[in-house]
Scaffold this active site. Sequence first.
Site, PDB file in Angstrom:
ATOM      1  N   ASN A  20     -18.338  28.954  -9.749  1.00  0.00           N
ATOM      2  CA  ASN A  20     -16.956  28.835 -10.219  1.00  0.00           C
ATOM      3  C   ASN A  20     -16.925  28.097 -11.556  1.00  0.00           C
ATOM      4  OD1 ASN A  20     -17.743  26.686  -8.543  1.00  0.00           O
ATOM      5  ND2 ASN A  20     -15.650  26.151  -7.990  1.00  0.00           N
ATOM      6  N   CYS A  60     -11.532  33.666  -1.421  1.00  0.00           N
ATOM      7  CA  CYS A  60     -10.067  33.642  -1.508  1.00  0.00           C
ATOM      8  C   CYS A  60      -9.537  35.081  -1.580  1.00  0.00           C
ATOM      9  CB  CYS A  60      -9.629  32.848  -2.735  1.00  0.00           C
ATOM     10  SG  CYS A  60      -9.943  33.704  -4.286  1.00  0.00           S
ATOM     11  N   CYS A 101     -10.537  37.147  -4.661  1.00  0.00           N
ATOM     12  CA  CYS A 101     -11.931  37.623  -4.644  1.00  0.00           C
ATOM     13  C   CYS A 101     -12.098  38.765  -3.653  1.00  0.00           C
ATOM     14  CB  CYS A 101     -12.888  36.476  -4.327  1.00  0.00           C
ATOM     15  SG  CYS A 101     -13.007  35.320  -5.699  1.00  0.00           S
ATOM     16  N   GLU A 147     -17.446  34.066  -6.649  1.00  0.00           N
ATOM     17  CA  GLU A 147     -17.628  35.467  -6.244  1.00  0.00           C
ATOM     18  C   GLU A 147     -17.273  36.415  -7.371  1.00  0.00           C
ATOM     19  OE1 GLU A 147     -15.986  33.043  -4.840  1.00  0.00           O
ATOM     20  OE2 GLU A 147     -15.804  33.232  -2.689  1.00  0.00           O
ATOM     21  N   GLU A 149     -14.171  26.326 -13.952  1.00  0.00           N
ATOM     22  CA  GLU A 149     -12.771  25.888 -14.009  1.00  0.00           C
ATOM     23  C   GLU A 149     -12.298  25.745 -15.446  1.00  0.00           C
ATOM     24  OE1 GLU A 149     -12.472  22.465 -11.424  1.00  0.00           O
ATOM     25  OE2 GLU A 149     -12.517  23.795  -9.681  1.00  0.00           O
TER      26      GLU A 149
HETATM   27  N1  THU Z   1     -13.215  28.877  -5.488  1.00  0.00           N
HETATM   28  C1  THU Z   1     -14.244  29.774  -5.505  1.00  0.00           C
HETATM   29  O1  THU Z   1     -15.189  29.636  -6.289  1.00  0.00           O
HETATM   30  N2  THU Z   1     -14.199  30.828  -4.626  1.00  0.00           N
HETATM   31  C2  THU Z   1     -13.166  31.086  -3.775  1.00  0.00           C
HETATM   32  O2  THU Z   1     -13.147  32.137  -3.135  1.00  0.00           O
HETATM   33  C3  THU Z   1     -12.106  30.095  -3.616  1.00  0.00           C
HETATM   34  C4  THU Z   1     -12.057  28.987  -4.590  1.00  0.00           C
HETATM   35  C5  THU Z   1     -13.222  27.761  -6.442  1.00  0.00           C
HETATM   36  C6  THU Z   1     -12.219  27.900  -7.524  1.00  0.00           C
HETATM   37  C7  THU Z   1     -11.973  26.473  -7.930  1.00  0.00           C
HETATM   38  O3  THU Z   1     -12.905  26.122  -8.926  1.00  0.00           O
HETATM   39  C8  THU Z   1     -12.271  25.673  -6.685  1.00  0.00           C
HETATM   40  O4  THU Z   1     -12.912  26.559  -5.785  1.00  0.00           O
HETATM   41  C9  THU Z   1     -11.050  25.066  -6.011  1.00  0.00           C
HETATM   42  O5  THU Z   1     -10.082  26.026  -5.816  1.00  0.00           O
END
Ligand code: THU
Length: 300
Positions: A204, A247, A250, A217, A206
């Site tokens: 991820n 989530c 994704c 993902e 940000e």
């Molecule tokens: N996040 C993911 O990498 N994958 C998901 O399916 C859900 C959330 C990350 C995004 C963000 O950087 C952190 O989790 C908190 O939401």
Amino acid sequence: MKLLVTGSACKKVSLDLLKTVCNTAQSIENITFPPLVQLELSNDESIKNINEIYRGIACTTDVLSFPSILYPEGFLAGNAEHLFAEEWDTANQAYYIGDIIISTDRAAVQAQNFGHSFERELCYLLVHGLFHLFGYDHLREADKIIMRRKEEQVMNAMGQFKNDDAKLLELARKAMTEAYVPYSKFQGGACLQSEDGRLYTGCNVENASYGLTNCAERTAIFKAVSEGAKQFTVIAIAAQSMPPWPCGACRQVLSEFCEDLRILVTWGDGEVVESTLKELLPHSFSPSSGVQEFLGKDSE
Ligand code: THU
């Protein structure tokens, strides 16, 4: 199949392994006549020259193939023995079906990028070249899918190149350590396997705007699609302390490319739970539910 191997790099690899790849591809393709293939294990410099001379592209590449015949529409090596009549090679007692050139420099770089062995990458490139010699190509998306499936069949039949779940889980955990998460501190990692067995990792990333954050993902799938992979079989997703189920965004993005997909989530001290995309996103709005047919028609 008769395989003649030349080139500066041919001492780096096991000839038996390359021959097994050829015989596996031949039997999967049901080629009953004896084919002859010339393989040159080359380097970046030399493949760049060949690419420029024969294709006018002055760039290095991983593999080039030159089939000995032009296949008429509807023909592939498996049903085209008669087309090779003039290609009989008496010395080798086989029909010459073409040349393959592989840059072992590129193979080494790609192996590292994909997180698998040099042998695996080399064998995959050989399989790719062989299917070109058998009459396949990947100019149209539909043909590409067929060719990739064939390649995957051969790689899977070569048992030693099958990725196991443990490897994907480990790569997902490793990708997690690259997460850029100054805001949530929630590290995620993913490792996605395409149909031909290649692996694409992601973490991820940000953003100060929060909304522009990309999940692990989606990083993995966008990397994969932008490198030519469009069919996938399994994704491993890793987090530190809780099961990182993907989530909704994704799930939706994955469903664009996967009719179904095994999903492995891992966290903590190596806990692993498995599910499928169909279970996590039933009744999806995606190409596999036939939605494409209807898009753009409602206002007609
Ligand atoms: N996040 C993911 O990498 N994958 C998901 O399916 C859900 C959330 C990350 C995004 C963000 O950087 C952190 O989790 C908190 O939401």
